[in-house]
Motif scaffolding. Sequence first.
Motif, PDB file in Angstrom:
ATOM      1  N   TRP A  12       4.328  -1.732  -2.934  1.00 22.56           N
ATOM      2  CA  TRP A  12       3.209  -1.640  -2.094  1.00 22.56           C
ATOM      3  C   TRP A  12       1.587  -1.521  -2.719  1.00 22.56           C
ATOM      4  O   TRP A  12       0.526  -2.149  -2.222  1.00 22.56           O
ATOM      5  CB  TRP A  12       3.447  -0.900  -0.681  1.00 22.56           C
ATOM      6  N   ILE A  13       1.497  -0.415  -3.490  1.00 26.54           N
ATOM      7  CA  ILE A  13       0.363  -0.114  -4.069  1.00 26.54           C
ATOM      8  C   ILE A  13      -0.163  -1.310  -4.967  1.00 26.54           C
ATOM      9  O   ILE A  13      -1.467  -1.642  -4.920  1.00 26.54           O
ATOM     10  CB  ILE A  13       0.386   1.040  -4.846  1.00 26.54           C
ATOM     11  N   ALA A  14       0.681  -2.123  -5.576  1.00 28.20           N
ATOM     12  CA  ALA A  14       0.452  -3.204  -6.443  1.00 28.20           C
ATOM     13  C   ALA A  14       0.060  -4.395  -5.759  1.00 28.20           C
ATOM     14  O   ALA A  14      -0.895  -4.955  -6.114  1.00 28.20           O
ATOM     15  CB  ALA A  14       1.495  -3.405  -7.343  1.00 28.20           C
ATOM     16  N   GLU A  15       0.502  -4.609  -4.380  1.00 26.09           N
ATOM     17  CA  GLU A  15       0.185  -5.574  -3.693  1.00 26.09           C
ATOM     18  C   GLU A  15      -1.151  -5.264  -3.165  1.00 26.09           C
ATOM     19  O   GLU A  15      -2.252  -6.286  -2.908  1.00 26.09           O
ATOM     20  CB  GLU A  15       1.144  -5.602  -2.596  1.00 26.09           C
ATOM     21  N   GLU A  16      -1.413  -3.972  -2.689  1.00 25.68           N
ATOM     22  CA  GLU A  16      -3.092  -3.601  -2.247  1.00 25.68           C
ATOM     23  C   GLU A  16      -4.020  -4.142  -3.269  1.00 25.68           C
ATOM     24  O   GLU A  16      -4.987  -4.471  -3.115  1.00 25.68           O
ATOM     25  CB  GLU A  16      -2.750  -2.315  -1.816  1.00 25.68           C
ATOM     26  N   ARG A  17      -3.985  -3.553  -4.573  1.00 32.78           N
ATOM     27  CA  ARG A  17      -4.564  -3.790  -5.760  1.00 32.78           C
ATOM     28  C   ARG A  17      -4.827  -5.241  -5.801  1.00 32.78           C
ATOM     29  O   ARG A  17      -5.954  -5.796  -6.114  1.00 32.78           O
ATOM     30  CB  ARG A  17      -4.179  -3.202  -6.884  1.00 32.78           C
ATOM     31  N   ASP A  18      -3.846  -6.223  -5.810  1.00 33.05           N
ATOM     32  CA  ASP A  18      -3.917  -7.577  -5.893  1.00 33.05           C
ATOM     33  C   ASP A  18      -4.732  -8.214  -4.854  1.00 33.05           C
ATOM     34  O   ASP A  18      -5.678  -9.123  -5.075  1.00 33.05           O
ATOM     35  CB  ASP A  18      -2.534  -8.170  -5.880  1.00 33.05           C
ATOM     36  N   LEU A  19      -4.611  -7.721  -3.871  1.00 33.94           N
ATOM     37  CA  LEU A  19      -5.202  -8.275  -2.469  1.00 33.94           C
ATOM     38  C   LEU A  19      -6.794  -7.944  -2.576  1.00 33.94           C
ATOM     39  O   LEU A  19      -7.733  -8.737  -2.521  1.00 33.94           O
ATOM     40  CB  LEU A  19      -4.935  -7.798  -1.117  1.00 33.94           C
ATOM     41  N   GLN A  76      -7.904 -14.165   6.563  1.00 28.75           N
ATOM     42  CA  GLN A  76      -6.351 -14.073   6.355  1.00 28.75           C
ATOM     43  C   GLN A  76      -5.978 -12.954   5.407  1.00 28.75           C
ATOM     44  O   GLN A  76      -5.162 -12.141   5.625  1.00 28.75           O
ATOM     45  CB  GLN A  76      -5.689 -15.279   5.790  1.00 28.75           C
ATOM     46  N   LEU A  77      -6.671 -12.956   4.274  1.00 29.60           N
ATOM     47  CA  LEU A  77      -6.334 -11.854   3.217  1.00 29.60           C
ATOM     48  C   LEU A  77      -6.843 -10.371   3.705  1.00 29.60           C
ATOM     49  O   LEU A  77      -6.145  -9.551   3.323  1.00 29.60           O
ATOM     50  CB  LEU A  77      -7.231 -12.240   1.895  1.00 29.60           C
ATOM     51  N   GLU A  78      -7.958 -10.577   4.457  1.00 29.75           N
ATOM     52  CA  GLU A  78      -8.395  -9.072   5.060  1.00 29.75           C
ATOM     53  C   GLU A  78      -7.116  -8.702   6.002  1.00 29.75           C
ATOM     54  O   GLU A  78      -7.048  -7.473   6.182  1.00 29.75           O
ATOM     55  CB  GLU A  78      -9.488  -9.280   5.535  1.00 29.75           C
ATOM     56  N   THR A  79      -6.711  -9.494   6.552  1.00 27.13           N
ATOM     57  CA  THR A  79      -5.586  -9.042   7.553  1.00 27.13           C
ATOM     58  C   THR A  79      -4.489  -8.536   6.962  1.00 27.13           C
ATOM     59  O   THR A  79      -3.772  -7.564   7.287  1.00 27.13           O
ATOM     60  CB  THR A  79      -5.384 -10.193   8.652  1.00 27.13           C
ATOM     61  N   GLU A  80      -3.927  -9.378   5.908  1.00 25.72           N
ATOM     62  CA  GLU A  80      -2.994  -8.778   5.177  1.00 25.72           C
ATOM     63  C   GLU A  80      -2.981  -7.386   4.481  1.00 25.72           C
ATOM     64  O   GLU A  80      -2.218  -6.643   4.499  1.00 25.72           O
ATOM     65  CB  GLU A  80      -2.718  -9.801   4.073  1.00 25.72           C
ATOM     66  N   LEU A  81      -4.417  -7.402   3.890  1.00 25.09           N
ATOM     67  CA  LEU A  81      -4.867  -6.074   3.385  1.00 25.09           C
ATOM     68  C   LEU A  81      -4.704  -4.913   4.475  1.00 25.09           C
ATOM     69  O   LEU A  81      -4.264  -3.716   4.035  1.00 25.09           O
ATOM     70  CB  LEU A  81      -6.315  -6.192   2.907  1.00 25.09           C
ATOM     71  N   GLU A  82      -5.129  -5.251   5.618  1.00 22.26           N
ATOM     72  CA  GLU A  82      -5.017  -4.171   6.426  1.00 22.26           C
ATOM     73  C   GLU A  82      -3.552  -3.810   6.925  1.00 22.26           C
ATOM     74  O   GLU A  82      -3.222  -2.340   6.797  1.00 22.26           O
ATOM     75  CB  GLU A  82      -5.745  -4.412   7.902  1.00 22.26           C
ATOM     76  N   THR A 109       0.374   2.043   2.251  1.00 17.29           N
ATOM     77  CA  THR A 109      -0.031   2.789   1.320  1.00 17.29           C
ATOM     78  C   THR A 109      -0.768   3.991   1.479  1.00 17.29           C
ATOM     79  O   THR A 109      -0.545   4.936   0.941  1.00 17.29           O
ATOM     80  CB  THR A 109      -1.058   1.831   0.466  1.00 17.29           C
ATOM     81  N   ARG A 110      -1.564   4.084   2.771  1.00 17.48           N
ATOM     82  CA  ARG A 110      -2.186   5.225   3.004  1.00 17.48           C
ATOM     83  C   ARG A 110      -1.305   6.488   3.441  1.00 17.48           C
ATOM     84  O   ARG A 110      -1.674   7.668   3.665  1.00 17.48           O
ATOM     85  CB  ARG A 110      -3.163   4.989   4.378  1.00 17.48           C
ATOM     86  N   LYS A 111       0.038   6.197   3.630  1.00 15.31           N
ATOM     87  CA  LYS A 111       0.842   7.382   3.944  1.00 15.31           C
ATOM     88  C   LYS A 111       1.480   7.925   2.772  1.00 15.31           C
ATOM     89  O   LYS A 111       1.944   9.037   2.685  1.00 15.31           O
ATOM     90  CB  LYS A 111       2.294   6.638   4.412  1.00 15.31           C
ATOM     91  N   PHE A 112       0.954   7.396   1.446  1.00 19.75           N
ATOM     92  CA  PHE A 112       1.396   8.174   0.278  1.00 19.75           C
ATOM     93  C   PHE A 112       0.108   8.730  -0.432  1.00 19.75           C
ATOM     94  O   PHE A 112      -0.806   7.840  -0.478  1.00 19.75           O
ATOM     95  CB  PHE A 112       1.965   7.211  -0.707  1.00 19.75           C
ATOM     96  N   THR A 113       0.179   9.834  -0.992  1.00 16.39           N
ATOM     97  CA  THR A 113      -0.949  10.244  -1.771  1.00 16.39           C
ATOM     98  C   THR A 113      -1.422   9.703  -2.905  1.00 16.39           C
ATOM     99  O   THR A 113      -2.590   9.832  -3.274  1.00 16.39           O
ATOM    100  CB  THR A 113      -0.820  11.651  -1.901  1.00 16.39           C
ATOM    101  N   ASP A 114      -0.507   8.921  -3.590  1.00 13.43           N
ATOM    102  CA  ASP A 114      -0.770   8.190  -4.821  1.00 13.43           C
ATOM    103  C   ASP A 114      -1.709   7.031  -4.447  1.00 13.43           C
ATOM    104  O   ASP A 114      -2.098   6.329  -5.116  1.00 13.43           O
ATOM    105  CB  ASP A 114       0.470   7.814  -5.534  1.00 13.43           C
ATOM    106  N   ALA A 115      -1.704   6.451  -3.229  1.00 14.67           N
ATOM    107  CA  ALA A 115      -2.345   5.028  -2.885  1.00 14.67           C
ATOM    108  C   ALA A 115      -3.902   5.183  -3.166  1.00 14.67           C
ATOM    109  O   ALA A 115      -4.515   6.076  -2.926  1.00 14.67           O
ATOM    110  CB  ALA A 115      -2.069   4.897  -1.373  1.00 14.67           C
TER     111      ALA A 115
END
Length: 701
Positions: free
Chosen positions: A660-667, A683-689, A695-701
């Motif tokens: 998920w973190i990698a997906e966030e960085r890609d977006l 569309q991409l902004e909706t996907e990023l949200e 990802t915000r649930k994980f401290t490494d995000a």
Amino acid sequence: MSVDREYSAEPVSLFASDYWASDTAVISDRHLEHDFPIPFFGDEDRWDLSALGWNPAAGRHSAVLLFDSFIGEWNLRARELAMALLNPVHPVLRGQMIYLRATPAHVKTIRSKLEGLKRFAAWYADNLPDTPLRDLHQSHLDGFLTEVKTMGIPSRTRQAVDAVRELHTYAAVLSGGGIPFRPWGDLHTIALSGQKSSAELSTPVIPPQVWWPLLRACWQYINVFSHDIFAAAAEWSALDRPKAERVKVRHPEDTLARWIVTPGNRVPLHRMTYGRFREGEIHWTLLSLLVSDGHSKQMFSELDRPDVLRRRQDIVDAIGSGTLATARGGLATKATAIERADGSVGPWIDGFDPATIRVQLKLLRNACYVFCAALTMMRDSELLSIKKGALTTSYGAPAVTSQLRKGRRGTQRRNWWIIEPVAQAIAVAERLALGDDVFSSVRREHRAHDGAGRFDRHSELKQFISQLNGQSADAGLEPIPAFQLAPHMFRRTMAVITAQQPDGEIALGIQLKHAARRAVANGTTSGYASETPEWAAEFEHELQEAVASRLVGAWSSHQDHEMRLAGAGAQRFRDELEKVEAVASNEVKVGDERTLRALLRDRFSTLRWGTVNHCLGIPEQAACLKGLPAEAAAGGVMPNRCQPTACGNSVVTEEHAPIWIAEERDLVAKLRDRKMAPHNREQLETELEDVRRITRKFTDA
């Protein structure tokens, strides 16, 4: 010959073919597997086509065509038809402008057509004896079809229809002519026979509750019991000397007296009841060989002689006085100690005698056959075509070479990949075999005149499970539910199992030798490997066991620290783990992982372990089932329609977080493109949200 000649019982020799000379060989320009004589067209009773080879699963008789049941001109027609089918490119057919497929018909196919022709000839003689074939009408043939269908056997109806149609196909090379029109037009033979076509395969699948204990029993025989069986057989072979090596026992009483007082000698008892012998009786023949060191079987056998009766009485008296002990079996070979179902350790069998060895050799041979049939997925004919020395390698992997027969002509040697235990099973079967065939009879008196050993798989498999279940509890074999085994079931069952693995259908298409030029598996392989409800439940059970094993790790991390979870189903997942923890604190002993795994499996019985998330599998909150018809939703959750950011079943763990973190960085990287169209950016902004909710649930995000 007159075309109006009546069907009669005149000698066949009065009918000569207009197209084939009597001294014409019935096969020409063909690959021959064996050096057997080629029959001639003038042979009126039978054609032995063994030179072409034969399917060992069907037996050598399957290579013979019989004509002795055809009378008069029908005998000639039958031979002319068989000749045309065997030689489709012969100049005689080409000269009559018959251009059909160049591949000769299989002998099995010709035998089937001759069976159908025999029924038509009998009906023709009873109903139309004065009508030439050229004057037949469709109404005549309809009457024949009606009569043959009354038998209620669709396969025989198909044979008859096929045979009658060949009287039209090859009419130009039948003396006196054939049927001038195509019987029943373009109607399919299956439809004419009344048989309902079905896409379902008729080959049964062995259920898992039979499959697993059966294979384990076979492997126990191959890997453990075989050593003792071979050792006992070697001991018996050495004791039962050939006649040329025997010498007369000149002082049998003195010999017997010395044997009785020799420490360690024991009187053999029959282990089995068979013929006139009863379990527990003294085995006098074996005793005679033991006393005479293999030189005589007759020391106790002639009961009309007083000296023989005295010897028997000496043995009985020695047993009664305690001078001699008895032993079940009587041979010296000791069985291997094994761990039994009740936890005890001891020999798997209490002794060996000649009858026991014969039975165990057959069971061992049958175990090798079943094990190889199951794990190679070879056809029965291919298994029976394995010769000694067939073990090899193919592309660096162990393989076995055999003859590919179905739908093939000539020599088709192919390799089947195998695993090491199968190679061991084949090696054991080679030691058992008396001839060149790996799977054959294990008894010398069952050798046929041509050297082929008779191995009736159908008969042996019918009693194999009951024989395994009938072994002593000391053998430690699991009980196997009663089931009617047949050779073709093993290939289908293993195909069902293999198809569940990644790329299983492609591998199956190669191993099953399904003829197709494929980048993916063909339809035949897919249908052959379709699972049954019993195996679907078995796969589901295995999936649950795998999930439960992985959940043990999740449960342990939940105890060590606060689990970081995301997704709409995260809290429900955490709650269920806490319930397991509460139960485990009372019921699970330290280190009792099996009990813990059972608790987790029951609590998470519908959980699906995934790559990007886990699915709780609860239909009521599954986003993948919303809006679907009831019959579609009844099959349960659909992973291919998963909405991991919105579904109430979705659970994302630390294991999934990197994806998920990698997906966030890609977006984020894609959104840096200032030239992007507005609707694409939205569309991409909706996907990023959606991704950031995870990802915000994980401290490494």
